[in-house]
Design a protein around this motif. Structure first.
Motif, PDB file in Angstrom:
ATOM      1  N   GLY A  58      51.915  35.229  36.142  1.00 36.06           N
ATOM      2  CA  GLY A  58      51.201  33.961  36.153  1.00 36.06           C
ATOM      3  C   GLY A  58      49.749  34.169  36.528  1.00 36.06           C
ATOM      4  N   LYS A  59      49.522  35.155  37.408  1.00 34.36           N
ATOM      5  CA  LYS A  59      48.170  35.551  37.798  1.00 34.36           C
ATOM      6  C   LYS A  59      48.041  37.064  37.654  1.00 34.36           C
ATOM      7  CE  LYS A  59      48.267  33.538  41.912  1.00 34.36           C
ATOM      8  NZ  LYS A  59      49.485  32.711  41.765  1.00 34.36           N
ATOM      9  N   PHE A  60      46.983  37.476  36.976  1.00 31.64           N
ATOM     10  CA  PHE A  60      46.669  38.893  36.799  1.00 31.64           C
ATOM     11  C   PHE A  60      45.324  39.096  37.502  1.00 31.64           C
ATOM     12  CE2 PHE A  60      46.754  42.453  33.348  1.00 31.64           C
ATOM     13  CZ  PHE A  60      46.404  43.389  34.292  1.00 31.64           C
ATOM     14  N   ILE A  61      45.373  39.679  38.683  1.00 31.70           N
ATOM     15  CA  ILE A  61      44.197  39.812  39.550  1.00 31.70           C
ATOM     16  C   ILE A  61      43.699  41.244  39.490  1.00 31.70           C
ATOM     17  CG2 ILE A  61      43.341  39.530  41.921  1.00 31.70           C
ATOM     18  CD1 ILE A  61      46.023  37.824  42.323  1.00 31.70           C
ATOM     19  N   GLY A  62      42.395  41.418  39.311  1.00 30.62           N
ATOM     20  CA  GLY A  62      41.795  42.740  39.317  1.00 30.62           C
ATOM     21  C   GLY A  62      40.825  42.900  40.472  1.00 30.62           C
ATOM     22  N   LEU A  63      40.723  44.116  40.991  1.00 32.90           N
ATOM     23  CA  LEU A  63      39.801  44.413  42.096  1.00 32.90           C
ATOM     24  C   LEU A  63      38.678  45.316  41.622  1.00 32.90           C
ATOM     25  CD1 LEU A  63      42.083  43.182  43.754  1.00 32.90           C
ATOM     26  CD2 LEU A  63      41.796  45.024  45.420  1.00 32.90           C
ATOM     27  N   TRP A  64      37.539  45.163  42.248  1.00 33.78           N
ATOM     28  CA  TRP A  64      36.382  46.017  42.011  1.00 33.78           C
ATOM     29  C   TRP A  64      36.000  46.697  43.316  1.00 33.78           C
ATOM     30  CZ3 TRP A  64      31.164  45.771  43.731  1.00 33.78           C
ATOM     31  CH2 TRP A  64      30.276  46.640  43.061  1.00 33.78           C
ATOM     32  N   ASN A  65      35.501  47.944  43.212  1.00 33.06           N
ATOM     33  CA  ASN A  65      34.994  48.703  44.358  1.00 33.06           C
ATOM     34  C   ASN A  65      36.047  48.833  45.457  1.00 33.06           C
ATOM     35  OD1 ASN A  65      33.288  50.112  46.082  1.00 33.06           O
ATOM     36  ND2 ASN A  65      32.201  48.282  46.796  1.00 33.06           N
ATOM     37  N   ASN A  66      37.136  49.524  45.134  1.00 36.29           N
ATOM     38  CA  ASN A  66      38.188  49.723  46.132  1.00 36.29           C
ATOM     39  C   ASN A  66      38.554  51.197  46.317  1.00 36.29           C
ATOM     40  OD1 ASN A  66      40.027  48.679  48.072  1.00 36.29           O
ATOM     41  ND2 ASN A  66      41.706  48.966  46.620  1.00 36.29           N
ATOM     42  N   TYR A  67      37.642  52.107  45.923  1.00 42.99           N
ATOM     43  CA  TYR A  67      37.882  53.534  46.150  1.00 42.99           C
ATOM     44  C   TYR A  67      36.656  54.170  46.795  1.00 42.99           C
ATOM     45  CZ  TYR A  67      42.388  53.650  43.922  1.00 42.99           C
ATOM     46  OH  TYR A  67      43.723  53.445  43.652  1.00 42.99           O
ATOM     47  N   HIS A  68      36.913  54.959  47.828  1.00 45.24           N
ATOM     48  CA  HIS A  68      35.811  55.578  48.588  1.00 45.24           C
ATOM     49  C   HIS A  68      34.933  56.447  47.704  1.00 45.24           C
ATOM     50  CE1 HIS A  68      37.085  54.296  52.595  1.00 45.24           C
ATOM     51  NE2 HIS A  68      38.335  54.586  52.253  1.00 45.24           N
ATOM     52  N   PRO A  79      33.958  47.204  50.913  1.00 40.92           N
ATOM     53  CA  PRO A  79      34.217  45.794  51.207  1.00 40.92           C
ATOM     54  C   PRO A  79      35.223  45.615  52.337  1.00 40.92           C
ATOM     55  CG  PRO A  79      35.435  46.464  49.268  1.00 40.92           C
ATOM     56  CD  PRO A  79      34.584  47.643  49.659  1.00 40.92           C
ATOM     57  N   ASP A  80      35.069  44.511  53.067  1.00 40.84           N
ATOM     58  CA  ASP A  80      36.047  44.139  54.082  1.00 40.84           C
ATOM     59  C   ASP A  80      37.141  43.257  53.507  1.00 40.84           C
ATOM     60  OD1 ASP A  80      34.654  45.452  56.172  1.00 40.84           O
ATOM     61  OD2 ASP A  80      33.286  43.737  56.345  1.00 40.84           O
ATOM     62  N   HIS A  81      36.843  42.634  52.356  1.00 35.62           N
ATOM     63  CA  HIS A  81      37.779  41.729  51.690  1.00 35.62           C
ATOM     64  C   HIS A  81      37.836  42.133  50.215  1.00 35.62           C
ATOM     65  CE1 HIS A  81      39.973  37.850  51.415  1.00 35.62           C
ATOM     66  NE2 HIS A  81      39.536  37.866  50.173  1.00 35.62           N
ATOM     67  N   PRO A  82      38.994  42.035  49.570  1.00 36.65           N
ATOM     68  CA  PRO A  82      39.072  42.394  48.149  1.00 36.65           C
ATOM     69  C   PRO A  82      38.036  41.650  47.318  1.00 36.65           C
ATOM     70  CG  PRO A  82      41.271  42.008  49.031  1.00 36.65           C
ATOM     71  CD  PRO A  82      40.308  41.588  50.106  1.00 36.65           C
ATOM     72  N   LEU A  83      37.343  42.395  46.460  1.00 41.57           N
ATOM     73  CA  LEU A  83      36.391  41.819  45.517  1.00 41.57           C
ATOM     74  C   LEU A  83      37.143  41.639  44.207  1.00 41.57           C
ATOM     75  CD1 LEU A  83      33.375  44.148  46.386  1.00 41.57           C
ATOM     76  CD2 LEU A  83      33.881  41.879  47.317  1.00 41.57           C
ATOM     77  N   TRP A  84      37.493  40.392  43.883  1.00 38.56           N
ATOM     78  CA  TRP A  84      38.463  40.191  42.820  1.00 38.56           C
ATOM     79  C   TRP A  84      37.966  39.281  41.710  1.00 38.56           C
ATOM     80  CZ3 TRP A  84      40.208  35.150  42.146  1.00 38.56           C
ATOM     81  CH2 TRP A  84      40.087  34.282  43.235  1.00 38.56           C
ATOM     82  N   PHE A  85      38.641  39.416  40.567  1.00 38.65           N
ATOM     83  CA  PHE A  85      38.436  38.582  39.386  1.00 38.65           C
ATOM     84  C   PHE A  85      39.809  38.337  38.778  1.00 38.65           C
ATOM     85  CE2 PHE A  85      37.958  43.048  38.360  1.00 38.65           C
ATOM     86  CZ  PHE A  85      38.870  43.217  37.330  1.00 38.65           C
ATOM     87  N   LEU A  86      39.881  37.429  37.812  1.00 38.20           N
ATOM     88  CA  LEU A  86      41.139  37.120  37.142  1.00 38.20           C
ATOM     89  C   LEU A  86      41.072  37.509  35.670  1.00 38.20           C
ATOM     90  CD1 LEU A  86      41.971  33.584  38.595  1.00 38.20           C
ATOM     91  CD2 LEU A  86      43.055  35.759  39.189  1.00 38.20           C
ATOM     92  N   LYS A  87      42.164  38.064  35.173  1.00 36.36           N
ATOM     93  CA  LYS A  87      42.333  38.319  33.747  1.00 36.36           C
ATOM     94  C   LYS A  87      43.342  37.287  33.224  1.00 36.36           C
ATOM     95  CE  LYS A  87      42.672  42.752  32.452  1.00 36.36           C
ATOM     96  NZ  LYS A  87      41.437  43.357  31.923  1.00 36.36           N
ATOM     97  N   PRO A  88      43.098  36.676  32.057  1.00 36.52           N
ATOM     98  CA  PRO A  88      44.034  35.666  31.551  1.00 36.52           C
ATOM     99  C   PRO A  88      45.367  36.284  31.138  1.00 36.52           C
ATOM    100  CG  PRO A  88      42.346  36.138  29.915  1.00 36.52           C
ATOM    101  CD  PRO A  88      41.934  36.851  31.173  1.00 36.52           C
ATOM    102  N   ALA A  89      46.403  35.454  31.161  1.00 33.35           N
ATOM    103  CA  ALA A  89      47.726  35.927  30.757  1.00 33.35           C
ATOM    104  C   ALA A  89      47.719  36.447  29.329  1.00 33.35           C
ATOM    105  CB  ALA A  89      48.746  34.800  30.909  1.00 33.35           C
ATOM    106  N   SER A  90      46.839  35.906  28.488  1.00 36.31           N
ATOM    107  CA  SER A  90      46.763  36.348  27.095  1.00 36.31           C
ATOM    108  C   SER A  90      46.200  37.751  26.945  1.00 36.31           C
ATOM    109  CB  SER A  90      45.909  35.363  26.281  1.00 36.31           C
ATOM    110  OG  SER A  90      44.641  35.189  26.879  1.00 36.31           O
ATOM    111  N   SER A  91      45.671  38.321  28.030  1.00 35.56           N
ATOM    112  CA  SER A  91      45.153  39.694  27.964  1.00 35.56           C
ATOM    113  C   SER A  91      46.258  40.735  28.106  1.00 35.56           C
ATOM    114  CB  SER A  91      44.100  39.932  29.050  1.00 35.56           C
ATOM    115  OG  SER A  91      44.696  40.011  30.339  1.00 35.56           O
TER     116      SER A  91
END
Length: 263
Positions: A58-68, A79-91
């Motif tokens: 229902g939700k496809f969440i992606g993170l950016w900048n999460n590797y040292h 980051p101290d908090h996940p930097l996130w975006f959403l990808k649509p289900a149609s992707s």
């Protein structure tokens, strides 16, 4: 244990446990899949069915900048908090798909990633609740249009750049009982290894990702979180075969094509 989804020769979509070349219907967490497992008798031979993306998020969440390693090379602050975006289900696309790169996408890169699959509802979670909410792990290819992402200087278009049909590759299965610290994410393009990095280099580990995201949104069974990529993501083009593999999960492989090619 290994879990997946298939479409039978009769067109029925079924979820269940995969073992020794067969899928046994049922036994998924509540509400994780709405597939027709009820009344589906007996095991299904994988070679007589079509393997689908292992869940329908229902939700496809992606993170950016999460590797040292990537953060250090690029001069990004951790980051101290996940930097996130959403990808649509149609992707969402799965094993063996043909992914069209539309003309509007321009330059496209692969991003091999580890994916978290949520198995139970999670909201404002404690660490223990976040751990319990993780059903298992899968492989992700977070295909991204660099041209779209950077087209408008005042507004990086994260979701559009990553949201074209087929740009969210998931699979081939979901594996449970893995220690994420021992996993290595690898990507091959046309059989040549182009990316390889340890999941243990994550800045925010899976439990902390789930815990913090649960304060931003309610996570539901079947939701997928791509935990970000590290060094080595590169451009790909129509005609390329791209496979993301993680030991214990397997490899999800797609072929890229242009808009003139049927998927």
């Amino acid at each position: 244990m290994i879990w997946g989804r298939v479409k039978t020769a009769g067109g029925t979509v079924v979820s269940g446990e995969i073992h020794d070349g067969f899928l046994t219907p049922g036994a998924w967490p509540a509400n994780m899949a709405s597939d027709d497992t009820a009344g589906q008798a007996g095991r299904i031979a994988l070679d007589a069915a079509t393997l689908l993306p292992p869940c329908a998020p229902g939700k496809f969440i992606g993170l950016w900048n999460n590797y040292h390693a990537a953060a250090e090379k690029n001069g990004w602050a951790a980051p101290d908090h996940p930097l996130w975006f959403l990808k649509p289900a149609s992707s969402v696309a799965g094993q063996g798909a043909k992914v069209v790169i539309p003309p509007a996408a321009g330059r496209v890169i692969f991003e091999g990633e580890l994916g978290i699959v949520i198995g139970q509802r999670c909201h404002n979670a404690t660490e223990e609740q976040a751990q319990a909410a993780i059903f298992g792990y899968t492989c992700i290819n977070d295909l991204t249009s660099l041209d779209v992402l950077n087209a408008e200087p005042s507004f990086p278009q994260w979701s559009r750049a990553k949201g074209f049909d087929g740009f969210g590759v998931i699979g081939p299965v979901i594996a449970t009982g893995l220690d994420w610290r021992e996993l290595v994410v690898k990507v091959t393009v046309n059989g040549r290894e182009r990316q390889s990095y340890p999941a243990s280099d994550m800045i925010l580990p899976p439990v902390e990702i789930v815990r913090q995201l649960s304060f931003d949104m309610t996570l539901e069974p079947g939701d997928v979180i791509a935990v970000g990529t590290s060094l080595g993501a590169r451009p790909v083009k129509p005609g390329d075969n791209v496979a993301v593999s993680i030991d214990g999960i397997g490899a999800v492989e797609v072929t890229l094509c242009d808009g003139a090619t049927d998927r």
